[in-house]
Design an enzyme around this catalytic site. Structure first.
Site, mmCIF file in Angstrom:
data_model
loop_
_atom_site.group_PDB
_atom_site.id
_atom_site.type_symbol
_atom_site.label_atom_id
_atom_site.label_comp_id
_atom_site.label_asym_id
_atom_site.label_seq_id
_atom_site.Cartn_x
_atom_site.Cartn_y
_atom_site.Cartn_z
ATOM 1 N N CYS A 129 17.794 16.973 -13.754
ATOM 2 C CA CYS A 129 16.884 18.090 -13.489
ATOM 3 C C CYS A 129 17.330 18.787 -12.206
ATOM 4 C CB CYS A 129 15.485 17.535 -13.309
ATOM 5 S SG CYS A 129 15.014 16.461 -14.668
ATOM 6 N N ARG A 180 20.991 22.855 -14.665
ATOM 7 C CA ARG A 180 20.907 21.385 -14.684
ATOM 8 C C ARG A 180 19.865 20.897 -15.679
ATOM 9 N NH1 ARG A 180 23.026 18.704 -10.406
ATOM 10 N NH2 ARG A 180 21.553 17.034 -10.755
ATOM 11 N N TRP A 218 14.818 18.450 -17.604
ATOM 12 C CA TRP A 218 15.494 18.066 -18.853
ATOM 13 C C TRP A 218 14.775 16.818 -19.291
ATOM 14 C CZ3 TRP A 218 18.405 13.812 -20.567
ATOM 15 C CH2 TRP A 218 19.101 14.017 -21.763
ATOM 16 N N ASN A 230 13.817 13.257 -10.545
ATOM 17 C CA ASN A 230 14.987 13.364 -11.412
ATOM 18 C C ASN A 230 15.463 11.946 -11.659
ATOM 19 O OD1 ASN A 230 17.241 14.073 -12.814
ATOM 20 N ND2 ASN A 230 18.404 14.800 -11.039
ATOM 21 N N GLY A 231 15.541 11.550 -12.932
ATOM 22 C CA GLY A 231 16.023 10.198 -13.239
ATOM 23 C C GLY A 231 15.085 9.531 -14.226
ATOM 24 N N GLU A 242 38.059 18.779 -28.496
ATOM 25 C CA GLU A 242 37.393 19.754 -27.631
ATOM 26 C C GLU A 242 36.891 20.939 -28.455
ATOM 27 O OE1 GLU A 242 36.062 19.901 -24.931
ATOM 28 O OE2 GLU A 242 35.999 22.000 -24.316
ATOM 29 N N LYS A 286 32.969 22.155 -28.600
ATOM 30 C CA LYS A 286 32.537 23.527 -28.256
ATOM 31 C C LYS A 286 31.686 24.114 -29.373
ATOM 32 C CE LYS A 286 33.207 23.841 -24.407
ATOM 33 N NZ LYS A 286 33.399 22.493 -24.159
ATOM 34 N N GLU A 330 28.198 22.131 -29.648
ATOM 35 C CA GLU A 330 27.206 22.134 -28.555
ATOM 36 C C GLU A 330 26.583 23.495 -28.320
ATOM 37 O OE1 GLU A 330 28.339 21.357 -24.474
ATOM 38 O OE2 GLU A 330 30.384 21.973 -24.893
ATOM 39 N N HIS A 332 43.093 8.884 -44.458
ATOM 40 C CA HIS A 332 42.461 7.547 -44.380
ATOM 41 C C HIS A 332 40.959 7.634 -44.517
ATOM 42 C CE1 HIS A 332 46.326 5.860 -43.382
ATOM 43 N NE2 HIS A 332 46.479 6.738 -42.402
ATOM 44 N N LYS A 384 23.850 20.898 -17.838
ATOM 45 C CA LYS A 384 25.206 21.015 -17.301
ATOM 46 C C LYS A 384 25.716 19.720 -16.709
ATOM 47 C CE LYS A 384 28.963 23.101 -16.188
ATOM 48 N NZ LYS A 384 29.927 23.362 -17.279
HETATM 49 C C1 AGP Z 1 31.199 20.123 -22.064
HETATM 50 O O1 AGP Z 1 31.188 21.400 -22.677
HETATM 51 C C2 AGP Z 1 29.858 19.458 -22.121
HETATM 52 N N1 AGP Z 1 28.894 20.235 -21.457
HETATM 53 C C3 AGP Z 1 29.885 18.007 -21.665
HETATM 54 O O2 AGP Z 1 30.609 17.275 -22.641
HETATM 55 C C4 AGP Z 1 30.524 17.718 -20.297
HETATM 56 O O3 AGP Z 1 31.916 17.903 -20.367
HETATM 57 C C5 AGP Z 1 30.247 16.258 -19.938
HETATM 58 O O4 AGP Z 1 28.858 16.094 -19.804
HETATM 59 C C6 AGP Z 1 30.948 15.801 -18.647
HETATM 60 O O5 AGP Z 1 30.498 16.577 -17.578
HETATM 61 P P1 AGP Z 1 31.299 16.479 -16.184
HETATM 62 O O6 AGP Z 1 32.679 17.030 -16.423
HETATM 63 O O7 AGP Z 1 30.496 17.284 -15.220
HETATM 64 O O8 AGP Z 1 31.377 15.016 -15.802
#
Ligand code: AGP
Length: 590
Positions: A2, A28, A74, A100-101, A468, A472, A475, A491, A585
């Site tokens: 958060c 965040r 969050w 936060n936590g 990757e 993308k 998400e 396989h 994030k």
């Molecule tokens: C990436 O697009 C995602 N938001 C997520 O997988 C991110 O890469 C992951 O949470 C790791 O974050 P960081 O690089 O800040 O450790």
């Protein structure tokens, strides 16, 4: 993960300052938000809290006050509702907490408080802390009560607590980040140093098991276990406030995609000396482990291929959340290269702490100087991608890979070759970002936006590119996508391919080309719609995106295609690529 922001000081519109601070922290966590203020000369706490993004909301209806605190949420415990948003109040509205936590042992404590007659109004773990404070502060001064209560909390947490009886912000942390900002007759608290930059550059990063008592003219730091005073090691941030918001772009993600050619060019020139220095550290290690989460883990996987191809060096790869279960062999000669954009990802921090307990050395590659991982590390590298605000990582990922290209080349004394390869990638990215290419990728998005599943295949360095790409797409457009090692198709996954299934195939100009073509043919033979991402067209492609060859750095422009495709899919679905649902994030919970 958060966002937290607190103010105590000379201004009597602290609630507005906190609200603006929250806006810069919204990446965040953005399920809901809330601001609390103790109005001038009053001993009440007025709170405004709402579900949804801060967006165009305001706090004009809150009274002015010189002590204020706020939170962007969050959700962990309790649904996304106004009631569950922070701040939370005690029974009499005289104590407020933001958190936060995860308060792991809250249930048992809550039951005891319920038996004592406390009235709970939310489903959160956080509210238990408010009533616990209400209970303890009947017998102890408020700041001591915060220390006592915090020591009862299990889990990784950061909290700010206020009481109408004291004009103080009292904070404590164990695991989740908290930064103190020092002003003139005013002091600040935030979960991320960047939010403090408009007000002060003098900061202190609270360490685990420390607490802070902020008055308008004084900050006291204590050890939360022993109450022993600590002299804070203040730092001057040499960051500039990120200029401007989105500029001409509708979303940060698109802005950050277009920043990449310049960032990779800068890394190519500025990153070489850092790479040569760190190569020495890697050479001395016996056993090197590349560790990251999510997108950063794909950079780590790419790194393992780069170290092998370019430096003939074996490095191990592990996902951050898994590494902690397989590190019993680490010792004082081991080197963990931890990669993280935010430097706050709990899964990485936890694994790195375990590795440190086995005397391993930590080399981190992070984008946020001063972040927890940065401060935990024995050796530090900065990605230098500039603040990345969109939840979907773009420029930080290509930045990570760029540094790994330089590192791998430095290991065999050829950093110049790495720089050259990165400049080729810059040229290739500029082609991918040219108007004709953008149009082609957007048109492709139009062709597949209605599909339920997308499959992405690659080999060698294009295998992490495939992972990757799938991430993308998933998400931000919420379309299911799966990245696969091309050789794995037959396989099992090939069973999923049917007429019209979109199959994205990376075919770079390297030793994997022929085998990848075979993979694409296998999918085509089952009716798949073959999207070839390559340096040259081929008759089996139903759709072709050109990515000029950039040697071992080709993964960089390949992934830019993926970023754009995901973005255009998201636009066509009318979604927000900067703040996708359920995500944040920086994932600062386990
Ligand atoms: C990436 O697009 C995602 N938001 C997520 O997988 C991110 O890469 C992951 O949470 C790791 O974050 P960081 O690089 O800040 O450790």
């Amino acid at each position: 993960m958060c966002g937290i922001f607190g103010y105590v000081g000379k201004r009597n519109d602290g609630q507005k300052l906190v609200f603006n601070g929250l806006k810069s922290l919204e990446y965040r966590g953005y399920d809901s938000w809330g601001v609390g203020v103790i109005p001038e000369k009053k001993n009440t706490i007025v709170v405004k809290k709402k579900t949804g993004k801060i967006g165009n909301a305001n706090v004009n209806d809150l009274p002015g006050g010189s002590l204020s605190f706020g939170h962007t949420r969050w959700a962990t415990h309790g649904g996304v509702t106004d009631q569950n948003a922070h701040p939370h109040l005690d029974c009499n509205g005289e104590i407020a907490v933001i958190h936060n936590g995860i308060f792991e042992n809250y249930e048992g404590i809550k039951q005891k408080l319920l038996k004592k007659g406390h009235k709970f109004v939310s489903e959160t773990d956080t509210e238990t802390l408010t009533h616990l404070l209400e209970d303890i502060s009947k017998k102890e001064p408020f700041t001591e009560a915060v220390r006592t209560a915090f020591n009862q909390m299990e889990g990784l947490n950061a909290v700010i607590a206020v009481s109408t009886k004291e004009n103080l912000l009292v904070a404590a942390r164990n695991g989740s980040p908290l930064v103190i900002g020092f002003g003139k007759n005013e002091n600040f608290l935030a979960s991320d140093a960047s939010a403090l930059l408009p007000y002060t550059k003098e900061v202190y990063f609270l360490e685990d098991n420390e607490m802070a008592i902020l008055a308008s003219d004084k900050v006291t730091i204590l050890n939360v276990k022993t109450a022993r005073k600590i002299i804070p090691d203040r730092r001057k941030l040499d960051w500039r406030v990120e200029q401007g918001g989105k500029g001409k772009y509708e979303f940060y993600m698109l802005k950050e995609i277009f920043e990449q050619p310049q960032i990779i060019a800068d890394i190519a020139s500025l990153g070489a000396s850092q790479a040569k220095e760190m190569a020495k550290i890697i050479r001395e290690a016996r056993g090197t482990y590349l560790v990251g989460c999510g997108t950063a883990s794909y950079a780590c996987l790419a790194g393992s291929y780069l170290f092998s191809k370019l430096a003939k060096r074996h490095v191990n790869f592990a996902i951050g959340s898994e590494f902690g279960y397989s590190l019993d062999f680490l010792n004082k000669d081991s080197l963990v290269i931890a990669i993280s954009q935010s430097g706050e990802t709990m899964d990485i921090l936890e694994s790195v702490k375990k590795a440190k307990n086995r005397d391993a050395k930590i080399l981190s590659l992070v984008n946020v100087p001063g972040s927890s991982l940065y401060r935990l590390s024995d050796h530090k590298m900065l990605i230098m991608a500039g603040q990345e605000k969109a939840v979907a990582s773009t420029k930080a990922f290509t930045g990570m890979v760029a540094h790994l290209v330089l590192l791998a080349n430095s290991l065999n004394g050829g950093v110049r070759k790495g720089q050259k390869s990165l400049m080729q990638a810059v040229g290739s990215m500029k082609h991918v970002l040219s108007p004709g290419s953008l149009k082609k990728i957007d048109k492709l998005a139009g062709l597949i936006v209605g599909k339920k599943h997308v499959y992405v295949i690659g080999r060698g360095l294009s295998y992490p590119a495939s992972l990757e790409t799938a991430l993308k797409i998933k998400e931000i457009s919420y379309i299911h996508a799966e990245g696969l090692a091309a050789g794995e198709l037959k396989h099992g996954p090939l069973a999923l391919i049917e007429k019209g299934t979109p199959c994205i195939s990376f075919l770079p100009n390297d030793e994997t080309y022929g085998a990848n073509l075979a993979g694409a043919m296998e999918m085509r033979a089952r009716g798949g719609f073959i999207i070839g991402i390559s340096h040259k067209p081929h008759e089996i492609f139903d759709y072709y995106i050109n990515v000029p060859d950039a040697g071992e750095s080709t993964i960089i422009p390949e992934v830019v295609v993926a970023q754009l495709l995901a973005y255009y899919l998201t636009m066509r679905k009318g979604l927000d690529p900067d703040k996708p649902r359920n995500l944040a994030k920086s994932v600062t919970v386990k």
